[in-house]
Design a protein around this motif. Structure first.
Motif, PDB file in Angstrom:
ATOM      1  N   ILE A  67     -53.974 -19.074 -55.191  1.00 19.13           N
ATOM      2  CA  ILE A  67     -55.016 -20.099 -55.373  1.00 19.13           C
ATOM      3  C   ILE A  67     -56.155 -19.860 -54.383  1.00 19.13           C
ATOM      4  O   ILE A  67     -57.331 -20.014 -54.724  1.00 19.13           O
ATOM      5  N   HIS A  68     -55.809 -19.455 -53.178  1.00 16.48           N
ATOM      6  CA  HIS A  68     -56.856 -19.101 -52.214  1.00 16.48           C
ATOM      7  C   HIS A  68     -57.725 -17.972 -52.754  1.00 16.48           C
ATOM      8  O   HIS A  68     -58.944 -17.972 -52.618  1.00 16.48           O
ATOM      9  N   VAL A  69     -57.070 -16.989 -53.360  1.00 18.31           N
ATOM     10  CA  VAL A  69     -57.814 -15.864 -53.932  1.00 18.31           C
ATOM     11  C   VAL A  69     -58.716 -16.338 -55.068  1.00 18.31           C
ATOM     12  O   VAL A  69     -59.870 -15.905 -55.200  1.00 18.31           O
ATOM     13  N   ALA A  70     -58.191 -17.244 -55.869  1.00 23.50           N
ATOM     14  CA  ALA A  70     -58.923 -17.682 -57.060  1.00 23.50           C
ATOM     15  C   ALA A  70     -60.173 -18.481 -56.705  1.00 23.50           C
ATOM     16  O   ALA A  70     -61.176 -18.443 -57.435  1.00 23.50           O
TER      17      ALA A  70
ATOM     18  N   LEU C 204     -64.433 -19.498 -47.073  1.00 18.97           N
ATOM     19  CA  LEU C 204     -63.256 -19.334 -47.927  1.00 18.97           C
ATOM     20  C   LEU C 204     -61.973 -19.320 -47.104  1.00 18.97           C
ATOM     21  O   LEU C 204     -61.939 -18.794 -45.986  1.00 18.97           O
ATOM     22  N   GLY C 205     -60.905 -19.828 -47.690  1.00 21.99           N
ATOM     23  CA  GLY C 205     -59.600 -19.729 -47.054  1.00 21.99           C
ATOM     24  C   GLY C 205     -59.224 -18.274 -46.788  1.00 21.99           C
ATOM     25  O   GLY C 205     -58.569 -17.957 -45.794  1.00 21.99           O
ATOM     26  N   LEU C 206     -59.650 -17.381 -47.681  1.00 20.56           N
ATOM     27  CA  LEU C 206     -59.372 -15.959 -47.494  1.00 20.56           C
ATOM     28  C   LEU C 206     -59.861 -15.475 -46.131  1.00 20.56           C
ATOM     29  O   LEU C 206     -59.203 -14.652 -45.483  1.00 20.56           O
ATOM     30  N   GLY C 210     -57.724 -15.402 -42.570  1.00 20.99           N
ATOM     31  CA  GLY C 210     -57.576 -13.957 -42.385  1.00 20.99           C
ATOM     32  C   GLY C 210     -56.619 -13.308 -43.368  1.00 20.99           C
ATOM     33  O   GLY C 210     -55.755 -12.519 -43.007  1.00 20.99           O
ATOM     34  N   MET C 211     -56.732 -13.663 -44.641  1.00 22.81           N
ATOM     35  CA  MET C 211     -55.769 -13.175 -45.632  1.00 22.81           C
ATOM     36  C   MET C 211     -56.140 -11.842 -46.272  1.00 22.81           C
ATOM     37  O   MET C 211     -55.311 -11.242 -46.958  1.00 22.81           O
ATOM     38  N   ARG C 212     -57.355 -11.407 -46.128  1.00 24.20           N
ATOM     39  CA  ARG C 212     -57.816 -10.276 -46.959  1.00 24.20           C
ATOM     40  C   ARG C 212     -57.009  -9.003 -46.703  1.00 24.20           C
ATOM     41  O   ARG C 212     -56.636  -8.294 -47.647  1.00 24.20           O
ATOM     42  N   ALA C 217     -52.912  -5.083 -48.361  1.00 24.04           N
ATOM     43  CA  ALA C 217     -51.698  -4.334 -48.018  1.00 24.04           C
ATOM     44  C   ALA C 217     -50.605  -4.537 -49.062  1.00 24.04           C
ATOM     45  O   ALA C 217     -49.806  -3.636 -49.340  1.00 24.04           O
ATOM     46  N   LYS C 218     -50.569  -5.741 -49.641  1.00 22.55           N
ATOM     47  CA  LYS C 218     -49.555  -6.015 -50.680  1.00 22.55           C
ATOM     48  C   LYS C 218     -49.945  -5.361 -52.002  1.00 22.55           C
ATOM     49  O   LYS C 218     -49.164  -5.345 -52.940  1.00 22.55           O
TER      50      LYS C 218
END
Lengths: 223, 223, 223, 223, 223, 223
Positions: A67-70, C204-206, C210-212, C217-218
């Motif tokens: 959802i974060h990605v979206a 953004l939450g991304l 720090g999700m990017r 990596a996944k």
């Protein structure tokens, strides 16, 4: 196999808006009684009616990472349509995600799972249709996909399809058919205007729709 | 085998009105804890409380034709009680039918199935108790019957029976017993008035109802 | 085997009140995602948010006698937590019991069964979380126990535990852990304040989380 | 209000036996698609098919006292039809009651609730249709009635009605109509014999039932 | 809008047969954990395991007319995949249809609704996966479509897709991917053979899969 | 917070075996009608009856990693009792895990979720009680705990408690009370032996249990 599709065609915003004015029951009828999501999908509060373009999110059960990605893929007036790949009632979405989605133009959420922070979402006026309310948190471990075709609550939703939602539930309209469906829906609304007036004046549907002969032919007896 | 019974005896309107004031829980108790419909029958919006005489409608699943027929049989203050002959959650009833039913004196609807146009029904103040909300349309192909005995949500309802409904659900009272049930219900209401005052003042039910000896006799121990 | 435990330790009232301000979703997260009751437990009306100390009531199915017993054990700010020993949707609790509970300091009710007099309870502002609404009455024949450990809607509740409840559902916090959970919950609330502002500004939450890199990596691909 | 009716008329045993040979689906069709109990009523083991005269038992939820009373009213070939006055899944019936019922001529049980001792009942070959299996015991505190009309799993059952039950579920036939329904059912069985042979030989239902013109008239297109 | 598509490509029969030998759980894993129908879809009797090419049937609720139409479109080894356009538990399919389907080469039925004649179907060895068993009959009034894409029990099924079904449920494999999925499934079966032997000899999965370090790294403590 | 408790006291094996012979319904009665798991917990095949010591597994939803960990903790005659921390119907357990559990002495599985490979488990004679069957796979990402107290299907289970399971469902007996419960259960079995013989001979429960006076006192009337 986990992808994010960035380019999604949307329907004409005027058409989308027009479908929102017609509401779910009318749009569903206008497109030949197809496209309804399961009636287990209910609004978290009453009184919303909208249409919006779908940004779809397919994610693993009990994992809300995608959802974060979206949210990055939202354009103004889009709605998130989220379906886990296995049934789940956990709470995938709450106030912070709603704040973020709104800041990026998101108009609401349809999710075949649970949400939380219902009080805050209601105060924000952020509309959600879900099959559950649950405070149960989710993890961020496994990938899914954004803007791929998915099945949500029994209906196939393609990215960019028009989602119509109100107190009656949720209906999906194919992007390419949206304009035609709107035309038919408006014709229904217009036709209903006249019928409403005649019925309100006490005329019976039996007469208005000319049903008496057909009923008699089928064998209905009055005793 | 499809019939419409035109002549149905109703209970005295004053009795019906009186039962409406007492509400479902009280009436259900007053008649010996019988007559409740299944608790899956819920109001589409909160705050209504009414009693009305039943015009019953037995119809095939996913076919709402007979509701049009039934509306002609409504007298002022009647309520439609609708049960499909097989389980179904489709949306058999919406705004136009409600406009028509109201124009003919209809006070509301009890349906062991789904309804749609919930926003419009709420704005009209047309009360509905149903087991589902669904925009799913129905057809008009097969006959059923009006004003025949039927089972609705687990309760036997006869034409002319009194339906009491509020936020607690729906209860049916036999027409012939309505006056007697009202008398008992009013006695309960009166008795509760006194109890309410004493309980509000802090007196315990244990004392008010004299339960302490019986509890001790059964073996309850305080530790 | 039927007992009433009179002495129950409660958590510090200031801690209890603090947990109530944080709400269910935050408290549930703060204590490591444990303690939620099943999501079938829903408020009978929207907008309440509270925390209170549990007076537990284990009772036989379709028998509400022990609720009368339990009301005597209420201290100011307590909440009744009721679970039948076999599944049941009957209406164990209504307006008179609420009047009595309130007169003795009771703050509300959590019951894995049904309640009735929903309209009156709503007017009183007496909060209830239940799995059903039903006018179906219960008997007073068989004993149960008060202030014993019990399982309510899938969660173990001990007498004196803190119950947090709002529109998202119900969560139980062990009495001994309540202060520590509150501390963590307040830390979450404070942390969310900053995040909310940044997300509302369009970040953004991304990026915020720090999700990017982890997503890349996944193996997430943007197309 | 708690009564036991001793005198109940039964249908002709030969008619009852004949209905049992036809089975539920055929009998249900033969009487115009009425009389089916809800599909939640399932056999506890597969392969039984029977018809029997109903001895009805209306009892309070979670209380099986009246089943003991009802067993005395069984005549050879009768079946117990049990419905609690409020929904319940507890185990009202087990091996000892089955031994007793069988000793008095009882042919089986239909119960809108739960049963237990399923292994023993299966070994005995005592057929049961129920909506649940549960070891949960019941009490013997409150009266009900035997051989009164009741609603069981959504169907009205009168004492002496014929119950037909098999792996497809349960169907009730009014005593007075049993002979006529049997005649129609046998006609269906005979007609199906011919159809079966023709279909087994590869003839299509489209041709056997002459559907092609009607389908074309409705607008079906082959592409 | 009601059409019958006559020409449907099927997968290579050897591939279909191979998938059937692997079973639902293995095939589902092999294709990346997609394609499962909802777990409410259960076999009417135990022990069947098959794969077959889908002939899809989209039909109106409580109307089985299109199944007759679909049987003409069956090729040897096909399976009917039936989904009503609105939820329904009625009995759409029974022995005569099974006799006809088998005579035309039909291998079984998957239906998101009910079936009847369960005893006869079991005796015939005609495998069915359904969400209900019900004797409730259906009508033949309204058209649907054959061999169009549809959503059945939450999964998208295209005509000619491979359906794998056994006691674990039902899985759909896209026709074009069937060969590749079979290859992966067979690799899984082979790999499991070795694992099975080692596990049966008492080796632990913790060691076989090398999990101990990862568990320790995540913080698992033995006490 | 994720731990594995290695040392768990078990009940005397002779006591455990004795409870298994008595079965669920008898044991449940013998311990005062407590300890039953929800009736949604059903055996995947019929005819098993066992008792075993619980090795408990609390795990995150849709993640079966901890089952691998738990298998190492099995002693001969133990049963795995698995509960996810949020509701889930996925398939956490299949043939390979069963092979491994059996090789380590495991007697079966109780899981408030789904299992798969039902055909293989049935062929192995590996008994499972679950609330679902599903081929849906799970991940191995997040820790849980082994041999901690947990709530499974509504019942509190402590490590080392005795689990009794058969076709009637599942019941938990506290380890420390197992011997006493067995004694009471055997007394019930013995008492039932006599009753069974008398009831089989046609004596009525009304007389055997001396109910007639009590029924008359409560007001039962024969008409």
């Amino acid at each position: 196999m986990s992808i994010v599709v960035r380019q999604v065609e949307r329907a004409d915003p005027a058409v989308v808006a027009g479908l929102g004015e017609c509401g779910v029951a009318t749009v569903h009828e206008a497109q030949g009684r197809i496209g309804l999501l399961a009636s287990s999908m209910r609004p978290i509060y009453s009184g919303e009616r909208l249409a919006a373009s779908a940004v779809t999110v397919s994610l693993p059960p009990c994992d809300n990472w995608m959802i974060h990605v979206a949210i990055e893929q939202l354009a103004a007036g889009d709605i998130l349509v989220v379906a886990p790949t296995a049934p789940s009632d956990a709470g995938y979405f709450g106030e912070l995600l709603a704040v973020s989605a709104r800041a990026r133009g998101g108009a609401g959420l349809v999710i075949e799972a649970g949400v939380r922070d219902v009080r805050e979402l209601t105060e924000m006026g952020f509309p959600v249709w879900s099959k559950a309310v649950s405070a149960q948190g989710t993890v961020k471990e496994t990938l899914g996909s954004v803007n791929v075709p998915l099945v949500c609550a029994g209906a196939l939703v393609l990215p960019g399809d028009v989602i119509v939602a109100d107190d009656d539930g949720v209906c999906v309209v194919r992007r390419a058919e949206a304009a035609e469906v709107l035309e038919k829906a408006r014709a229904r609304v217009a036709a209903e205007e006249t019928k409403r007036a005649r019925l309100a004046a006490g005329e019976l549907g039996l007469d208005l729709y000319g049903m008496r002969d057909k009923l008699a032919a089928k064998g209905l007896r009055y005793v």
